[in-house]
Design an enzyme around this catalytic site. Structure first.
Site, short mmCIF file in Angstrom:
data_model
loop_
_atom_site.label_atom_id
_atom_site.label_comp_id
_atom_site.label_asym_id
_atom_site.label_seq_id
_atom_site.Cartn_x
_atom_site.Cartn_y
_atom_site.Cartn_z
CG ASP A 19 40.02 36.16 35.18
OD1 ASP A 19 41.01 36.89 35.34
OD2 ASP A 19 38.84 36.58 35.23
CG ASP A 21 39.13 40.75 39.95
OD1 ASP A 21 38.65 41.32 40.94
OD2 ASP A 21 40.35 40.62 39.76
CG ASP A 181 35.05 37.23 33.87
OD1 ASP A 181 36.30 37.18 33.89
OD2 ASP A 181 34.41 38.26 34.15
#
EC number: 3.1.3.18
Length: 235
Positions: A19, A21, A181
């Site tokens: 991922d 961000d 995250d």
């Protein structure tokens, strides 16, 4: 160090899908700045970093809509589009701004590639934002594929977003893992039936252990080729 046998040409290299961000790049300062630039023009009070975990994860339109919801203010589709354009223009003009890779990221890339592994990006951020951000940070050359929230007709948590990324990177789902995250990353990995690694330092609005990832790391020094192979072999 774990290493892939180059003579076994029938087996594809392990693929590590990241991922963007809150996983690879700490973008919070620029996201907050551009979001506040956008919503204050419509009369809303600014959001803070503490609000960010409730806002990010599904692209800029959803982030703007969630900000309005947070402020208990209605927002029509007609009102959303000019705000979206304002956000994109401000965010893109400042790239890479204050955004920086999390500590140890590039060293992690070097370790994985030295072990014969491939790296890709699967983000819900639009390609028009993800690509210049990665380019501005000098990271683009590390990746076999970069897919965004507008690359396909589907995006995380839909597992097909990961499958599409794996295909573009020339990988094999049976030899791939997802690093993220947030719930979108871990749920997408579950939906794709591949192992997931949650980072503890990102933007999740709940403890990442509650997302039921395969494992959790507290820093990129823990993301080793040995761990990647262990997760793949345990599938």
């Amino acid at each position: 160090m774990a290493c892939i046998n180059p003579r076994n040409t029938d087996v594809k290299a392990p693929l590590v899908v990241f991922d963007l961000d809150g996983t690879m790049i700490d973008t919070h300062a620029d996201l907050i700045e551009s979001l506040n630039h956008t919503i204050t023009s419509a009369g809303l009070t600014p959001v803070t970093y503490e609000d960010l975990t409730h806002l990010v994860g599904q692209g800029a339109r959803v982030m703007i809509r969630r900000a309005f919801d947070l402020k208990n203010t209605p927002l029509s589709e007609d009102e959303l589009e000019p705000l979206f354009d304002r956000f994109i223009a401000h965010y893109k003009a400042g790239m890479p701004g204050k955004s920086r890779p999390y500590p140890g990221l590039t060293a992690c890339f070097d370790r994985l590639k030295a072990a014969g592994m491939t790296i890709a990006v699967c983000t819900n951020k639009q390609e028009t934002l993800a690509l210049p951000l990665l380019e501005g940070l000098g990271l683009t050359g590390h990746f076999a594929a970069i897919t965004g929230g507008d690359t396909f007709e589907f995006r995380k948590p839909d597992g097909r977003h990961i499958f599409g990324t794996i295909e573009k990177a020339g990988g094999d789902p049976a030899r791939s893992i997802m690093i993220g995250d947030s719930v979108n990353d871990i749920l997408a990995a579950h939906n794709a039936k591949i192992p997931s690694v949650a980072v503890s330092f990102g933007y999740s609005d709940v403890p990442v252990a509650d997302l039921n990832p395969t494992t959790i790391i507290d820093g990129f020094d823990e993301l080793t080729p040995e761990l990647v192979l262990r997760l793949i072999e345990a599938q």
